[in-house]
Motif scaffolding. Structure first.
Motif, PDB file in Angstrom:
ATOM      1  N   PHE A 127      45.214  63.028  37.838  1.00  0.00           N
ATOM      2  CA  PHE A 127      46.021  64.170  38.246  1.00  0.00           C
ATOM      3  C   PHE A 127      45.283  65.046  39.252  1.00  0.00           C
ATOM      4  N   SER A 128      44.019  65.339  38.966  1.00  0.00           N
ATOM      5  CA  SER A 128      43.262  66.283  39.792  1.00  0.00           C
ATOM      6  C   SER A 128      43.144  65.835  41.246  1.00  0.00           C
ATOM      7  N   PRO A 129      42.624  64.635  41.538  1.00  0.00           N
ATOM      8  CA  PRO A 129      42.501  64.235  42.947  1.00  0.00           C
ATOM      9  C   PRO A 129      43.842  64.087  43.654  1.00  0.00           C
ATOM     10  N   ILE A 130      44.872  63.676  42.926  1.00  0.00           N
ATOM     11  CA  ILE A 130      46.189  63.526  43.543  1.00  0.00           C
ATOM     12  C   ILE A 130      46.751  64.880  43.952  1.00  0.00           C
ATOM     13  N   VAL A 131      46.585  65.872  43.090  1.00  0.00           N
ATOM     14  CA  VAL A 131      47.032  67.232  43.423  1.00  0.00           C
ATOM     15  C   VAL A 131      46.240  67.777  44.605  1.00  0.00           C
ATOM     16  N   VAL A 132      44.926  67.560  44.601  1.00  0.00           N
ATOM     17  CA  VAL A 132      44.088  68.039  45.707  1.00  0.00           C
ATOM     18  C   VAL A 132      44.536  67.431  47.029  1.00  0.00           C
ATOM     19  N   ALA A 133      44.787  66.121  47.035  1.00  0.00           N
ATOM     20  CA  ALA A 133      45.249  65.454  48.257  1.00  0.00           C
ATOM     21  C   ALA A 133      46.599  65.999  48.702  1.00  0.00           C
ATOM     22  N   SER A 134      47.482  66.237  47.748  1.00  0.00           N
ATOM     23  CA  SER A 134      48.819  66.748  48.042  1.00  0.00           C
ATOM     24  C   SER A 134      48.757  68.144  48.654  1.00  0.00           C
ATOM     25  N   ALA A 189      49.605  58.402  48.896  1.00  0.00           N
ATOM     26  CA  ALA A 189      51.063  58.508  48.808  1.00  0.00           C
ATOM     27  C   ALA A 189      51.491  59.953  48.606  1.00  0.00           C
ATOM     28  N   ALA A 190      50.792  60.662  47.712  1.00  0.00           N
ATOM     29  CA  ALA A 190      51.108  62.073  47.446  1.00  0.00           C
ATOM     30  C   ALA A 190      50.918  62.914  48.699  1.00  0.00           C
ATOM     31  N   GLN A 239      54.003  54.488  52.061  1.00  0.00           N
ATOM     32  CA  GLN A 239      53.236  53.270  52.334  1.00  0.00           C
ATOM     33  C   GLN A 239      52.104  53.541  53.325  1.00  0.00           C
ATOM     34  N   ILE A 240      52.360  54.389  54.313  1.00  0.00           N
ATOM     35  CA  ILE A 240      51.319  54.732  55.287  1.00  0.00           C
ATOM     36  C   ILE A 240      50.171  55.466  54.605  1.00  0.00           C
ATOM     37  N   GLY A 241      50.506  56.488  53.808  1.00  0.00           N
ATOM     38  CA  GLY A 241      49.473  57.245  53.100  1.00  0.00           C
ATOM     39  C   GLY A 241      48.714  56.387  52.104  1.00  0.00           C
ATOM     40  N   ALA A 265      55.890  68.213  44.328  1.00  0.00           N
ATOM     41  CA  ALA A 265      56.701  66.990  44.272  1.00  0.00           C
ATOM     42  C   ALA A 265      55.918  65.781  44.754  1.00  0.00           C
ATOM     43  N   GLY A 266      55.052  65.971  45.766  1.00  0.00           N
ATOM     44  CA  GLY A 266      54.235  64.866  46.244  1.00  0.00           C
ATOM     45  C   GLY A 266      53.343  64.318  45.160  1.00  0.00           C
ATOM     46  N   ALA A 267      52.703  65.230  44.423  1.00  0.00           N
ATOM     47  CA  ALA A 267      51.819  64.807  43.331  1.00  0.00           C
ATOM     48  C   ALA A 267      52.606  64.145  42.209  1.00  0.00           C
TER      49      ALA A 267
END
Length: 675
Positions: free
Chosen positions: A190-197, A159-160, A131-133, A172-174
């Motif tokens: 998928f791409s930005p979520i993986v990058v953030a993770s 979140a990731a 929730q914070i992320g 796992a975060g992604a």
């Protein structure tokens, strides 16, 4: 920033890096905040079981209660979203509010959850960090004035980043964000979520080191027969997950009925936790130390089984009373206790088969968590990353999949989705054909069909084709009972064919030229069934009969109606995701042209609608419009300002409610005139 927006993908990647950095530092901040409050409540930065056992009883009893007394007012007066485990609130924001989360949630959730965990509340830290992320990602998106899928992706990236930074688990975060929050593995997300993770994990590892969260004993699969006890563990895990979900919400209902101020209830829950902790301190906080003991086989199987029920009760009380914290770590705790007990019992009975009982604790963690969250992929990957040991993957997959399948068979909702369902929100991500499965043909079929008697001559049919343009003709008998479908193309083909003589052609009757005699639908059938038939047959129109027994023709449905219904439903789905945030931000508009003669309009409901529900009003038939969203003026149940909600047939309109509608401009104007 304007230049970046010209390439949305580049913009998202840049934002993902920024969010990943924030998420990584947020995870570190949150961990340190927990330790800070532990030092206040338990007078030490390094709190373990041995230290807690040495404390006076009154500290163990009252620390969680005082924590609850602090958490209650923070949640009640500052940010209600910070109550509970956090993930359902993020899911609701993504699907219903277009990804919009109030910035104050970041501050409220950090403090409330850190106090809850630091004072001994029996909750985890993954829900809060999600929730914070997510709130951080949403805040950045709102500052940059992005909406729709872009804002939702930034929320999921946050979140990731939080999960990856907390558990040192980038994959796992992604996958958590994609599987649980978005339910979509499209490349654009998928791409930005993986990058953030990955970015968050790099930050976390720099400060916290690259260490697995759990220490597991050496593992080996001694025999193929060992899959039997692992399967038994999977089955038991499914039922523990069901007990856990039901218990959490049962205690929410219990505390809801207690007639005292909401902000005091977490203190009562804390007092109960303190009373348990005097005798069994293992239930305090996240419980990683106890899980490590279960993995190492350092606890008796009988005590592990006791911990399953005590931890289940303690977490349910903490969450149910209004505390703030996650349910993922408690589900891991339940799984470790259950699995550790199964492993020790199995080793005692079959020592030559169950060689490493500690590995059952690890597999149990994934099995209970996967079943409770409805996220087997996330559970498999997060346990793999937390242990850095690939050898456990086969039994892990076996137990997790078996547990998830059995759990879904007996209990449909996850621990996250049930919270939304209890609020009247059916927000599961659906495949497109399931969206269409909600619409009955009765709402769409047309009645300007053309039937021909089964004895109609070929000459009459030719004349019919020349003077009446229809895609199909329906052949009926004397009682108007459907016999089959004739295509005008078939009639023309025979007319100009050299295969038959003129004399032979004149012998043809309608019954002889039927191209399909078993395809029809009733008004009660759903549109997705028609879609399947239209894909398999070369037919443009399909007859609708009154029922399957009499089969009297009453209308037809064509590809045009199907496509239009599909477009409206997809538009509705997109509006729920994108326009809801736009509407909720108080931007007013009367009409927005959308092409093809359609307009989008926000309308205050007429007085004649008050007290009636959508099913009674039947606006589709009466006005030819579709209700996309409902904007409440006031919620009588919560006594709070209303919100944007998904239209449901049972919703009764109240004064001041507004509806977002789409339809032909003249249809919308007619509704506006009645307002």
């Amino acid at each position: 920033m304007v230049k970046f927006k010209h390439s949305e993908h580049t913009f998202l990647i840049v934002m993902a890096i920024i969010i990943g950095i924030i998420g990584g530092y947020g995870a570190i901040l949150f961990r340190n905040a927990i330790k800070f409050f532990q030092s206040i409540f338990f007078q030490s930065w390094h709190v373990d079981l041995a230290y807690i056992e040495s404390l006076p009883w009154y500290i163990k009893l009252f620390a969680p209660a005082v924590g609850g007394l602090i958490v209650g007012p923070i949640i009640y007066f500052f940010a209600r979203e910070a109550k509970g485990h956090g993930v359902p609130e993020v899911m609701e924001a993504i699907i219903l509010k277009g990804g919009k989360i109030r910035p104050r949630v970041v501050v409220a959730k950090i403090i409330a959850s850190a106090v809850s965990i630091g004072s001994g509340g029996s909750v985890g830290r993954e829900g809060p960090i999600v929730q914070i992320g997510s709130a951080a990602g949403s805040t950045i998106g709102q500052i940059l004035h992005v909406r729709g899928s872009v804002l939702r992706t930034l929320v999921a990236a946050g979140a990731a980043a939080g999960i990856a930074g907390t558990f040192n688990a980038p994959i796992a975060g992604a996958i958590f964000s994609l599987e649980i929050l978005l339910g979509d593995f499209a490349l654009a997300q998928f791409s930005p979520i993986v990058v953030a993770s990955v970015t968050s994990t790099v930050i976390s590892r720099h400060y916290l080191g690259d260490y697995p969260a759990f220490i597991i004993p050496p593992y080996k699969l001694a025999s193929i027969w060992e899959f039997i006890p692992y399967s038994i563990l999977g089955i038991l895990s499914a039922f523990v997950a069901i007990m856990f979900i039901k218990s959490v919400y049962s205690f929410e209902d219990f505390f809801e009925k207690i007639n005292i101020p909401e902000w005091i209830k977490p203190a009562i829950g804390g007092l109960i936790i303190g009373a348990i902790g005097i005798f069994i301190p293992h239930i305090y906080g996240v419980g990683y130390e106890t899980m490590d003991m279960a993995l190492g086989g350092k606890l008796a199987w009988s005590f592990l089984l006791l911990l399953v029920f005590v931890k289940l009760f303690a977490t349910s009380v903490t969450i149910g009373s209004g505390g703030s914290g996650g349910v993922f770590a408690p589900s891991l705790f339940l799984g470790a206790s259950l699995g550790g007990a199964v492993g020790l019992i199995g080793h005692a009975i079959f020592p030559e088969i169950v060689v490493t009982p500690g590995s059952y604790a690890l597999v149990g963690m994934g099995a209970v968590a996967g079943a409770a969250m409805h996220a087997p992929m996330t559970s498999i990957l997060i346990l793999f990353e937390l242990t850095n040991d690939y050898r456990i993957i086969l039994p892990l997959m076996t137990s997790i999949i078996l547990s998830s399948v059995i759990k879904m068979h007996f209990f449909e909702d996850s621990i996250y989705s049930l919270k939304l369902k209890r609020k009247g929100l059916q927000l599961t991500q659906e495949m497109e054909h399931n969206v269409m499965g909600k619409i009955k043909i009765a709402k769409l079929f047309k009645t300007d069909y053309l039937t021909v008697h089964q004895n109609t001559t070929f000459e009459e049919l030719v004349n019919l084709v020349d003077h009446n343009i229809h895609l199909n003709y329906f052949v009926v008998d004397d009682d108007n009972k459907l016999q089959g479908i004739i295509s005008p193309y078939k009639i023309r083909e025979i007319k100009y064919s050299d295969k038959y003589t003129e004399e032979e052609k004149q012998h043809f009757k309608a019954i002889d030229l039927i191209v399909e005699d078993k395809v029809y639908f009733t008004p009660e059938d759903t549109v997705d069934m028609v879609m399947l038939i239209l894909n398999d047959l070369i037919l443009d129109e399909i007859p609708i009969v009154n029922n399957t027994k009499e089969k009297k023709v009453i209308g037809y449905i064509s590809k045009t109606e199907i496509i239009e219904a599909y477009n409206i439903e997809m538009m509705k789905k997109n509006m729920i995701n994108s326009v809801s945030g736009y509407i909720a931000s108080a931007v007013k508009f009367k009409k927005l042209k959308m092409g093809d003669g359609k307009v989008l309009s926000e309308i205050e409901v007429p007085g004649e609608f008050i007290g009636k529900n959508l099913a009674e009003l039947d606006l589709r038939h009466k006005y030819g419009i579709e209700v996309i969203l409902i904007k409440q003026s006031f919620n009588n149940e919560t006594k709070e300002a209303g919100k944007v909600i998904v239209p449901i047939p049972e919703y009764k309109f109240e004064y001041g409610d507004k509806i977002l509608v789409v339809g032909e401009e003249k249809s919308v104007s007619r509704l506006l005139e009645s307002n």
